[in-house]
Scaffold this active site. Sequence first.
Site, PDB file in Angstrom:
ATOM      1  N   ILE A  12       1.036  -1.208  -0.125  1.00 35.82           N
ATOM      2  CA  ILE A  12      -0.134   0.085   0.037  1.00 35.82           C
ATOM      3  C   ILE A  12       0.928   1.083   0.029  1.00 35.82           C
ATOM      4  O   ILE A  12       0.509   2.415  -0.564  1.00 35.82           O
ATOM      5  CB  ILE A  12      -1.064   0.113   1.206  1.00 35.82           C
ATOM      6  CG1 ILE A  12      -1.771  -1.242   1.124  1.00 35.82           C
ATOM      7  CG2 ILE A  12      -2.023   1.198   1.150  1.00 35.82           C
ATOM      8  CD1 ILE A  12      -2.621  -1.616   2.583  1.00 35.82           C
ATOM      9  N   SER A 124      -6.978  -1.176  10.162  1.00 34.90           N
ATOM     10  CA  SER A 124      -7.781  -2.088   9.515  1.00 34.90           C
ATOM     11  C   SER A 124      -9.127  -2.555  10.008  1.00 34.90           C
ATOM     12  O   SER A 124      -9.378  -2.295  11.057  1.00 34.90           O
ATOM     13  CB  SER A 124      -6.816  -3.557   9.704  1.00 34.90           C
ATOM     14  OG  SER A 124      -7.423  -4.660   9.261  1.00 34.90           O
ATOM     15  N   TYR A 148      -2.248  -9.752  15.631  1.00 40.26           N
ATOM     16  CA  TYR A 148      -2.140  -8.608  14.698  1.00 40.26           C
ATOM     17  C   TYR A 148      -3.292  -7.727  14.857  1.00 40.26           C
ATOM     18  O   TYR A 148      -2.771  -6.359  14.812  1.00 40.26           O
ATOM     19  CB  TYR A 148      -2.200  -9.128  13.277  1.00 40.26           C
ATOM     20  CG  TYR A 148      -2.547  -8.123  12.134  1.00 40.26           C
ATOM     21  CD1 TYR A 148      -1.652  -7.215  11.739  1.00 40.26           C
ATOM     22  CD2 TYR A 148      -3.705  -7.905  11.571  1.00 40.26           C
ATOM     23  CE1 TYR A 148      -1.822  -6.279  10.872  1.00 40.26           C
ATOM     24  CE2 TYR A 148      -3.902  -7.043  10.759  1.00 40.26           C
ATOM     25  CZ  TYR A 148      -2.979  -6.060  10.107  1.00 40.26           C
ATOM     26  OH  TYR A 148      -3.238  -5.093   9.314  1.00 40.26           O
ATOM     27  N   LYS A 152      -3.047  -3.517  16.049  1.00 37.93           N
ATOM     28  CA  LYS A 152      -3.878  -2.380  15.557  1.00 37.93           C
ATOM     29  C   LYS A 152      -4.650  -1.401  16.450  1.00 37.93           C
ATOM     30  O   LYS A 152      -4.539  -0.254  16.581  1.00 37.93           O
ATOM     31  CB  LYS A 152      -4.665  -2.569  14.221  1.00 37.93           C
ATOM     32  CG  LYS A 152      -3.790  -2.957  13.170  1.00 37.93           C
ATOM     33  CD  LYS A 152      -3.215  -2.075  12.424  1.00 37.93           C
ATOM     34  CE  LYS A 152      -1.968  -2.561  11.460  1.00 37.93           C
ATOM     35  NZ  LYS A 152      -1.278  -1.571  11.058  1.00 37.93           N
ATOM     36  N   ASN A 198      -3.872 -14.603   1.553  1.00 41.99           N
ATOM     37  CA  ASN A 198      -5.182 -13.845   1.239  1.00 41.99           C
ATOM     38  C   ASN A 198      -5.650 -14.366  -0.096  1.00 41.99           C
ATOM     39  O   ASN A 198      -4.801 -14.876  -1.112  1.00 41.99           O
ATOM     40  CB  ASN A 198      -4.803 -12.316   1.260  1.00 41.99           C
ATOM     41  CG  ASN A 198      -4.359 -11.842   2.595  1.00 41.99           C
ATOM     42  OD1 ASN A 198      -3.118 -11.673   3.034  1.00 41.99           O
ATOM     43  ND2 ASN A 198      -5.539 -11.922   3.531  1.00 41.99           N
ATOM     44  N   GLY A 293     -11.947 -18.741  12.361  1.00 37.68           N
ATOM     45  CA  GLY A 293     -11.810 -17.317  12.534  1.00 37.68           C
ATOM     46  C   GLY A 293     -12.447 -16.480  11.463  1.00 37.68           C
ATOM     47  O   GLY A 293     -12.713 -15.268  11.533  1.00 37.68           O
TER      48      GLY A 293
HETATM   49  P1  NAD Z   1       3.491  -4.688   3.573  1.00 37.31           P
HETATM   50  O1  NAD Z   1       4.007  -5.613   4.312  1.00 37.31           O
HETATM   51  O2  NAD Z   1       3.566  -4.601   2.118  1.00 37.31           O
HETATM   52  O3  NAD Z   1       4.419  -3.130   3.649  1.00 37.31           O
HETATM   53  C1  NAD Z   1       4.949  -2.936   4.895  1.00 37.31           C
HETATM   54  C2  NAD Z   1       6.319  -2.478   4.884  1.00 37.31           C
HETATM   55  O4  NAD Z   1       6.780  -1.957   5.996  1.00 37.31           O
HETATM   56  C3  NAD Z   1       7.107  -3.292   4.279  1.00 37.31           C
HETATM   57  O5  NAD Z   1       7.925  -2.847   3.209  1.00 37.31           O
HETATM   58  C4  NAD Z   1       8.172  -3.795   5.290  1.00 37.31           C
HETATM   59  O6  NAD Z   1       9.534  -4.081   4.974  1.00 37.31           O
HETATM   60  C5  NAD Z   1       8.085  -2.464   6.122  1.00 37.31           C
HETATM   61  N1  NAD Z   1       8.375  -2.476   7.709  1.00 37.31           N
HETATM   62  C6  NAD Z   1       7.603  -3.433   8.373  1.00 37.31           C
HETATM   63  N2  NAD Z   1       8.477  -3.167   9.687  1.00 37.31           N
HETATM   64  C7  NAD Z   1       9.139  -2.063   9.611  1.00 37.31           C
HETATM   65  C8  NAD Z   1      10.083  -1.477  10.535  1.00 37.31           C
HETATM   66  N3  NAD Z   1      10.124  -1.756  11.871  1.00 37.31           N
HETATM   67  N4  NAD Z   1      10.945  -0.563  10.230  1.00 37.31           N
HETATM   68  C9  NAD Z   1      10.899  -0.061   8.707  1.00 37.31           C
HETATM   69  N5  NAD Z   1      10.067  -0.825   7.869  1.00 37.31           N
HETATM   70  C10 NAD Z   1       9.234  -2.040   8.329  1.00 37.31           C
HETATM   71  O7  NAD Z   1       2.032  -4.203   4.048  1.00 37.31           O
HETATM   72  P2  NAD Z   1       0.863  -3.570   3.317  1.00 37.31           P
HETATM   73  O8  NAD Z   1      -0.052  -4.402   2.708  1.00 37.31           O
HETATM   74  O9  NAD Z   1       1.370  -2.495   2.399  1.00 37.31           O
HETATM   75  O10 NAD Z   1       0.235  -2.837   4.673  1.00 37.31           O
HETATM   76  C11 NAD Z   1       0.629  -1.429   5.035  1.00 37.31           C
HETATM   77  C12 NAD Z   1      -0.046  -1.328   6.274  1.00 37.31           C
HETATM   78  O11 NAD Z   1      -1.433  -1.367   6.276  1.00 37.31           O
HETATM   79  C13 NAD Z   1       0.353  -2.303   7.523  1.00 37.31           C
HETATM   80  O12 NAD Z   1       0.441  -1.782   8.633  1.00 37.31           O
HETATM   81  C14 NAD Z   1      -0.914  -3.191   7.434  1.00 37.31           C
HETATM   82  O13 NAD Z   1      -1.125  -3.852   8.988  1.00 37.31           O
HETATM   83  C15 NAD Z   1      -1.982  -2.307   7.185  1.00 37.31           C
HETATM   84  N6  NAD Z   1      -3.188  -2.629   6.512  1.00 37.31           N
HETATM   85  C16 NAD Z   1      -2.928  -3.734   5.338  1.00 37.31           C
HETATM   86  C17 NAD Z   1      -4.018  -4.545   4.692  1.00 37.31           C
HETATM   87  C18 NAD Z   1      -3.833  -5.404   3.639  1.00 37.31           C
HETATM   88  O14 NAD Z   1      -4.774  -6.106   3.257  1.00 37.31           O
HETATM   89  N7  NAD Z   1      -2.647  -5.327   3.007  1.00 37.31           N
HETATM   90  C19 NAD Z   1      -5.340  -4.272   5.467  1.00 37.31           C
HETATM   91  C20 NAD Z   1      -5.471  -3.610   6.395  1.00 37.31           C
HETATM   92  C21 NAD Z   1      -4.352  -2.939   7.082  1.00 37.31           C
HETATM   93  C1  UD1 Z   2      -7.505 -10.591   5.946  1.00 35.89           C
HETATM   94  C2  UD1 Z   2      -7.217 -10.818   7.601  1.00 35.89           C
HETATM   95  C3  UD1 Z   2      -7.555  -9.428   8.012  1.00 35.89           C
HETATM   96  C4  UD1 Z   2      -7.090  -8.268   7.134  1.00 35.89           C
HETATM   97  C5  UD1 Z   2      -7.511  -8.392   5.877  1.00 35.89           C
HETATM   98  C6  UD1 Z   2      -7.014  -7.237   5.096  1.00 35.89           C
HETATM   99  C7  UD1 Z   2      -7.122 -13.167   7.838  1.00 35.89           C
HETATM  100  C8  UD1 Z   2      -7.735 -14.294   8.662  1.00 35.89           C
HETATM  101  N1  UD1 Z   2      -7.667 -11.877   8.248  1.00 35.89           N
HETATM  102  O1  UD1 Z   2      -9.143 -10.530   5.750  1.00 35.89           O
HETATM  103  O2  UD1 Z   2      -7.354  -9.460   9.452  1.00 35.89           O
HETATM  104  O3  UD1 Z   2      -7.511  -7.074   7.835  1.00 35.89           O
HETATM  105  O4  UD1 Z   2      -6.837  -9.611   5.425  1.00 35.89           O
HETATM  106  O5  UD1 Z   2      -6.773  -7.690   3.741  1.00 35.89           O
HETATM  107  O6  UD1 Z   2      -6.268 -13.470   7.330  1.00 35.89           O
HETATM  108  N2  UD1 Z   2     -10.500 -17.320   1.047  1.00 35.89           N
HETATM  109  C9  UD1 Z   2     -10.487 -18.472   0.146  1.00 35.89           C
HETATM  110  N3  UD1 Z   2      -9.509 -19.040   0.024  1.00 35.89           N
HETATM  111  C10 UD1 Z   2      -8.231 -18.620   0.219  1.00 35.89           C
HETATM  112  C11 UD1 Z   2      -8.041 -17.391   0.921  1.00 35.89           C
HETATM  113  C12 UD1 Z   2      -9.084 -16.635   1.275  1.00 35.89           C
HETATM  114  O7  UD1 Z   2     -11.798 -18.920   0.269  1.00 35.89           O
HETATM  115  O8  UD1 Z   2      -7.324 -19.228  -0.067  1.00 35.89           O
HETATM  116  C13 UD1 Z   2     -11.576 -16.471   1.328  1.00 35.89           C
HETATM  117  C14 UD1 Z   2     -11.978 -16.301   2.733  1.00 35.89           C
HETATM  118  O9  UD1 Z   2     -12.656 -17.121   3.627  1.00 35.89           O
HETATM  119  C15 UD1 Z   2     -12.510 -14.845   2.870  1.00 35.89           C
HETATM  120  C16 UD1 Z   2     -12.124 -14.149   1.658  1.00 35.89           C
HETATM  121  O10 UD1 Z   2     -11.498 -15.172   0.605  1.00 35.89           O
HETATM  122  O11 UD1 Z   2     -13.965 -15.398   2.852  1.00 35.89           O
HETATM  123  C17 UD1 Z   2     -11.135 -13.066   1.765  1.00 35.89           C
HETATM  124  O12 UD1 Z   2     -10.007 -13.712   2.512  1.00 35.89           O
HETATM  125  P1  UD1 Z   2      -8.551 -12.758   2.568  1.00 35.89           P
HETATM  126  O13 UD1 Z   2      -8.322 -12.281   1.377  1.00 35.89           O
HETATM  127  O14 UD1 Z   2      -7.849 -13.839   3.461  1.00 35.89           O
HETATM  128  O15 UD1 Z   2      -8.973 -11.476   3.713  1.00 35.89           O
HETATM  129  P2  UD1 Z   2     -10.216 -11.495   4.998  1.00 35.89           P
HETATM  130  O16 UD1 Z   2      -9.898 -12.736   5.635  1.00 35.89           O
HETATM  131  O17 UD1 Z   2     -11.195 -10.763   4.772  1.00 35.89           O
END
Ligand code: NAD
Ligand code: UD1
Length: 336
Positions: A12, A124, A148, A152, A198, A293
């Site tokens: 992101i 999140s 995790y 948050k 995911n 979960g």
């Molecule tokens: P990501 O893992 O791709 O990016 C996180 C980055 O932070 C990575 O480049 C990693 O190298 C860096 N990092 C981790 N710990 C560090 C530290 N101590 N010092 C310096 N760098 C560090 O994750 P993302 O998907 O881009 O997510 C970004 C943020 O958004 C995270 O906080 C995550 O929890 C939150 N978030 C992500 C999702 C999702 O689905 N991707 C959903 C909800 C919230």
């Molecule tokens: C996951 C995280 C959640 C985080 C969110 C952000 C888990 C348990 N939860 O949510 O904390 O905030 O990502 O992106 O990891 N599915 C399948 N087959 C797969 C993978 C997923 O059927 O191989 C289904 C899951 O059951 C769900 C949907 O796809 O219904 C989305 O799953 P996923 O992408 O893992 O996201 P979340 O579980 O919503």
Amino acid sequence: MRILVTGGLGYIGSHTCVCLLKNNYEVVIIDNLSNSNIDVLEKIEKITDKKVTFYEGDLCNKELVRKIFKDNKIDEVIHFAGYKAVGESVLQPLKYYRNNLDSTLTLLEVMQEFSCHNLVFSSSATVYGTPKKLPIKEDFPLSTTNPYGTTKLMIERILADVSKANKDFKVIVLRYFNPIGADPSGLIGEDPKGIPNNLMPYIVRVANKELPILSVFGDDYNTHDGTGVRDYIHVVDLAKGHLKALEKCLKSKGIDYYNLGTGTGYSVLDLVNTFEKVNKVEVPYKIVNRRPGDIDACYADPTKAYKELGFKAELGIEDMCRDSYNFIIKNKESHN
Ligand code: NAD
Ligand code: UD1
């Protein structure tokens, strides 16, 4: 305006840096590459034709963070850095509490030292636990189901206390729903190490024949086709939400919380079918047991972000499927 982006080479963060640079912000990144690759830096610069100031290192390293604030006048901070794998956090909770909390505390202490008071934080939808009603509004009760998610929620609470104690401190907490998709250039995208947890990263690898078959976790949920429903949001839309949050942060007081989602839920099979249609590929799947979960459905009420930030997601599920696959196709050598 100069923005410090922690974790700016991640999924992101990198898309948000592109968006910032395209909108003429100056960008300073700190990333320890624990879940990203240094190539992403060049790619951000290539897409935007702009330069980024990069520090490779850990946000828990206070001296380094001080140096960054000393060397650059930082106006606002977007804090993405942290670990995010739910399953791993259950197995190694201390790793998650240490990294996610320590990095945030260090950042906040140094921000205070340098009188930088504007912060946008990546939270999140996981902080809503198992919601009793849908769509989810920002004032719903909060709870968590894994370490995790707890990090948050703990950080949200820390930020609320800090902004209460210091009236100059302004915080926007963004609660993301399910970000997928990639920059249309195909240069940056989501590329998890190992077998993805995911849904979308798993689908693209099955489509690309790196994995044989998708396991659909349950078809007996209380949803239109029995499979889990989520609010998928294109990462480019999500990135734009951060610009709106930065603007709001400059004008606001205290702490505010916003959902970033589209407000529409799609099931696992909706996503698979759309992916196949848009990309003209097959995604073989089988129905297996539910994943412990998981909840039936989760989607945002995006009204508050629209009214107060002026944010509305514009890209649809087809765009998300097309851009996610385009990223894998463009990066095939590194995958096959
Ligand atoms: P990501 O893992 O791709 O990016 C996180 C980055 O932070 C990575 O480049 C990693 O190298 C860096 N990092 C981790 N710990 C560090 C530290 N101590 N010092 C310096 N760098 C560090 O994750 P993302 O998907 O881009 O997510 C970004 C943020 O958004 C995270 O906080 C995550 O929890 C939150 N978030 C992500 C999702 C999702 O689905 N991707 C959903 C909800 C919230
Ligand atoms: C996951 C995280 C959640 C985080 C969110 C952000 C888990 C348990 N939860 O949510 O904390 O905030 O990502 O992106 O990891 N599915 C399948 N087959 C797969 C993978 C997923 O059927 O191989 C289904 C899951 O059951 C769900 C949907 O796809 O219904 C989305 O799953 P996923 O992408 O893992 O996201 P979340 O579980 O919503």
